[in-house]
Design a protein around this motif. Sequence first.
Motif, PDB file in Angstrom:
ATOM      1  N   GLY A  37     -24.269   7.181  -3.489  1.00 28.50           N
ATOM      2  CA  GLY A  37     -23.630   6.338  -4.240  1.00 28.50           C
ATOM      3  C   GLY A  37     -22.040   6.805  -4.314  1.00 28.50           C
ATOM      4  O   GLY A  37     -21.587   7.280  -3.707  1.00 28.50           O
ATOM      5  N   PRO A  38     -21.486   6.458  -5.573  1.00 28.43           N
ATOM      6  CA  PRO A  38     -19.939   6.723  -5.789  1.00 28.43           C
ATOM      7  C   PRO A  38     -19.784   8.186  -5.624  1.00 28.43           C
ATOM      8  O   PRO A  38     -18.856   8.643  -5.291  1.00 28.43           O
ATOM      9  CB  PRO A  38     -19.781   6.390  -7.383  1.00 28.43           C
ATOM     10  CG  PRO A  38     -20.897   5.306  -7.352  1.00 28.43           C
ATOM     11  CD  PRO A  38     -22.039   5.782  -6.693  1.00 28.43           C
ATOM     12  N   VAL A  39     -20.736   9.138  -5.961  1.00 29.32           N
ATOM     13  CA  VAL A  39     -20.248  10.681  -6.175  1.00 29.32           C
ATOM     14  C   VAL A  39     -20.219  11.100  -4.740  1.00 29.32           C
ATOM     15  O   VAL A  39     -19.173  11.639  -4.271  1.00 29.32           O
ATOM     16  CB  VAL A  39     -21.410  11.431  -6.772  1.00 29.32           C
ATOM     17  CG1 VAL A  39     -21.274  12.921  -6.431  1.00 29.32           C
ATOM     18  CG2 VAL A  39     -21.391  10.983  -8.258  1.00 29.32           C
ATOM     19  N   GLU A 110     -14.451   0.920 -11.901  1.00 26.67           N
ATOM     20  CA  GLU A 110     -15.911   0.569 -12.153  1.00 26.67           C
ATOM     21  C   GLU A 110     -16.925   1.676 -11.415  1.00 26.67           C
ATOM     22  O   GLU A 110     -17.763   1.759 -12.189  1.00 26.67           O
ATOM     23  CB  GLU A 110     -15.790  -0.665 -11.393  1.00 26.67           C
ATOM     24  CG  GLU A 110     -17.286  -1.243 -11.274  1.00 26.67           C
ATOM     25  CD  GLU A 110     -17.429  -2.685 -10.547  1.00 26.67           C
ATOM     26  OE1 GLU A 110     -18.449  -2.956 -10.066  1.00 26.67           O
ATOM     27  OE2 GLU A 110     -16.324  -3.565 -11.059  1.00 26.67           O
ATOM     28  N   LYS A 111     -16.401   2.133 -10.538  1.00 24.15           N
ATOM     29  CA  LYS A 111     -17.308   3.221  -9.931  1.00 24.15           C
ATOM     30  C   LYS A 111     -17.465   4.499 -10.642  1.00 24.15           C
ATOM     31  O   LYS A 111     -18.563   5.178 -10.626  1.00 24.15           O
ATOM     32  CB  LYS A 111     -17.111   3.568  -8.481  1.00 24.15           C
ATOM     33  CG  LYS A 111     -17.333   2.417  -7.500  1.00 24.15           C
ATOM     34  CD  LYS A 111     -16.960   2.826  -6.080  1.00 24.15           C
ATOM     35  CE  LYS A 111     -17.336   1.510  -5.201  1.00 24.15           C
ATOM     36  NZ  LYS A 111     -17.247   1.911  -3.677  1.00 24.15           N
ATOM     37  N   VAL A 112     -16.382   4.971 -11.344  1.00 26.76           N
ATOM     38  CA  VAL A 112     -16.245   6.026 -12.230  1.00 26.76           C
ATOM     39  C   VAL A 112     -16.995   5.745 -13.392  1.00 26.76           C
ATOM     40  O   VAL A 112     -18.055   6.788 -14.021  1.00 26.76           O
ATOM     41  CB  VAL A 112     -14.881   6.579 -12.419  1.00 26.76           C
ATOM     42  CG1 VAL A 112     -14.809   7.594 -13.617  1.00 26.76           C
ATOM     43  CG2 VAL A 112     -14.090   7.032 -11.293  1.00 26.76           C
ATOM     44  N   ALA A 116     -20.354   7.909 -14.981  1.00 25.81           N
ATOM     45  CA  ALA A 116     -20.542   8.389 -16.158  1.00 25.81           C
ATOM     46  C   ALA A 116     -21.576   7.810 -16.884  1.00 25.81           C
ATOM     47  O   ALA A 116     -22.267   8.653 -17.735  1.00 25.81           O
ATOM     48  CB  ALA A 116     -19.143   8.159 -17.002  1.00 25.81           C
ATOM     49  N   ASN A 117     -21.974   6.615 -16.723  1.00 25.09           N
ATOM     50  CA  ASN A 117     -23.192   5.932 -17.440  1.00 25.09           C
ATOM     51  C   ASN A 117     -24.599   6.499 -16.857  1.00 25.09           C
ATOM     52  O   ASN A 117     -25.420   6.248 -17.415  1.00 25.09           O
ATOM     53  CB  ASN A 117     -23.088   4.557 -17.164  1.00 25.09           C
ATOM     54  CG  ASN A 117     -21.879   3.769 -18.207  1.00 25.09           C
ATOM     55  OD1 ASN A 117     -21.587   4.510 -19.100  1.00 25.09           O
ATOM     56  ND2 ASN A 117     -21.627   2.760 -17.989  1.00 25.09           N
ATOM     57  N   VAL A 119     -25.498   9.713 -16.295  1.00 27.02           N
ATOM     58  CA  VAL A 119     -25.682  10.730 -16.787  1.00 27.02           C
ATOM     59  C   VAL A 119     -25.526  10.939 -18.276  1.00 27.02           C
ATOM     60  O   VAL A 119     -24.465  10.819 -18.552  1.00 27.02           O
ATOM     61  CB  VAL A 119     -25.051  12.030 -16.200  1.00 27.02           C
ATOM     62  CG1 VAL A 119     -25.271  13.364 -16.799  1.00 27.02           C
ATOM     63  CG2 VAL A 119     -25.189  12.175 -14.497  1.00 27.02           C
ATOM     64  N   PRO A 120     -26.652  11.114 -18.834  1.00 28.34           N
ATOM     65  CA  PRO A 120     -26.400  10.969 -20.464  1.00 28.34           C
ATOM     66  C   PRO A 120     -25.361  12.060 -20.735  1.00 28.34           C
ATOM     67  O   PRO A 120     -25.352  13.433 -20.552  1.00 28.34           O
ATOM     68  CB  PRO A 120     -27.715  11.371 -21.020  1.00 28.34           C
ATOM     69  CG  PRO A 120     -28.650  10.957 -19.872  1.00 28.34           C
ATOM     70  CD  PRO A 120     -28.087  11.240 -18.658  1.00 28.34           C
ATOM     71  N   GLY A 121     -24.513  11.510 -21.900  1.00 30.93           N
ATOM     72  CA  GLY A 121     -23.502  12.558 -22.207  1.00 30.93           C
ATOM     73  C   GLY A 121     -22.344  12.717 -21.557  1.00 30.93           C
ATOM     74  O   GLY A 121     -21.267  13.032 -21.946  1.00 30.93           O
ATOM     75  N   LEU A 122     -22.182  12.036 -20.311  1.00 28.05           N
ATOM     76  CA  LEU A 122     -21.043  12.391 -19.246  1.00 28.05           C
ATOM     77  C   LEU A 122     -19.788  11.385 -19.680  1.00 28.05           C
ATOM     78  O   LEU A 122     -18.803  11.837 -19.503  1.00 28.05           O
ATOM     79  CB  LEU A 122     -21.624  12.216 -17.806  1.00 28.05           C
ATOM     80  CG  LEU A 122     -20.525  12.571 -16.708  1.00 28.05           C
ATOM     81  CD1 LEU A 122     -20.425  14.239 -16.770  1.00 28.05           C
ATOM     82  CD2 LEU A 122     -21.246  12.322 -15.270  1.00 28.05           C
ATOM     83  N   SER A 123     -20.033  10.352 -20.205  1.00 25.60           N
ATOM     84  CA  SER A 123     -18.848   9.248 -20.530  1.00 25.60           C
ATOM     85  C   SER A 123     -17.886   9.942 -21.340  1.00 25.60           C
ATOM     86  O   SER A 123     -16.895   9.462 -21.566  1.00 25.60           O
ATOM     87  CB  SER A 123     -19.436   7.982 -21.121  1.00 25.60           C
ATOM     88  OG  SER A 123     -20.430   8.353 -22.306  1.00 25.60           O
ATOM     89  N   GLN A 124     -18.459  10.996 -22.202  1.00 25.08           N
ATOM     90  CA  GLN A 124     -17.430  11.680 -23.380  1.00 25.08           C
ATOM     91  C   GLN A 124     -16.402  12.275 -22.506  1.00 25.08           C
ATOM     92  O   GLN A 124     -15.301  12.564 -23.238  1.00 25.08           O
ATOM     93  CB  GLN A 124     -18.221  12.685 -24.101  1.00 25.08           C
ATOM     94  CG  GLN A 124     -18.611  13.837 -23.311  1.00 25.08           C
ATOM     95  CD  GLN A 124     -19.291  14.909 -24.460  1.00 25.08           C
ATOM     96  OE1 GLN A 124     -18.896  14.816 -25.420  1.00 25.08           O
ATOM     97  NE2 GLN A 124     -20.331  15.316 -23.750  1.00 25.08           N
ATOM     98  N   PHE A 125     -16.479  12.485 -21.131  1.00 25.13           N
ATOM     99  CA  PHE A 125     -15.342  13.230 -20.477  1.00 25.13           C
ATOM    100  C   PHE A 125     -14.420  12.255 -19.750  1.00 25.13           C
ATOM    101  O   PHE A 125     -13.343  12.597 -18.992  1.00 25.13           O
ATOM    102  CB  PHE A 125     -16.018  13.934 -19.602  1.00 25.13           C
ATOM    103  CG  PHE A 125     -16.915  15.236 -20.167  1.00 25.13           C
ATOM    104  CD1 PHE A 125     -16.092  16.243 -20.774  1.00 25.13           C
ATOM    105  CD2 PHE A 125     -18.116  15.091 -20.268  1.00 25.13           C
ATOM    106  CE1 PHE A 125     -16.631  17.232 -21.476  1.00 25.13           C
ATOM    107  CE2 PHE A 125     -18.628  16.196 -20.854  1.00 25.13           C
ATOM    108  CZ  PHE A 125     -18.059  17.226 -21.582  1.00 25.13           C
TER     109      PHE A 125
END
Length: 126
Positions: A37-39, A110-112, A116-117, A119-125
Motif C-alpha cells: 500500500g502507501p508505504v 489521505e494516504k499518510v 498513521a491509522n 499502526v497504534p500510536g503512530l498518529s502522534q507523529f
Amino acid sequence: MDELIARVSAAIGVDAGVARTAIGHVLAFLRKELPDGPVAEFMNQMAGAHQAADEASAGGESAGGLLGGLLSGGLMGLATKLNALGLDMGQIQKLGHEVFGYAEGVLGKEKVREIANSVPGLSQFL
C-alpha cells in the motif's frame, strides 16, 4: 532522499549521517509493519529509501545490542533504536513530523493518514 535528510538534519540538529540512519530506521519500521500500500508506494517513489531501510535494519541489531533485540517490535523498538543514535524524545517527534510531512508531499494527506491509522500510536507523529 537527500531533501528529506537535509530537512531532518536541520530540524533535529544532527549531521546528515545520523539523519539518514534515523530515517532508515523509520522506513524499515514502516516497511515491516505495512509492507504494501502507501508505504511501498512512498518508498518506491523516493530514491534511496529501500537502501536506507536495509542499512538501518542490518545495523540495527548490533547497534541496539541485546536490549534492541528484545524490544525490536513496535514503536518502542523503534524508539530504542533511535535513542541508540543519541536522539531524545523531542528529536524523535520532530523526526516523525518531518518524515510524515515529506510523505504527505509525495503521497497526499489521505494516504499518510491511512499509514498513521494502521499502526497504534503512530498518529502522534503527524
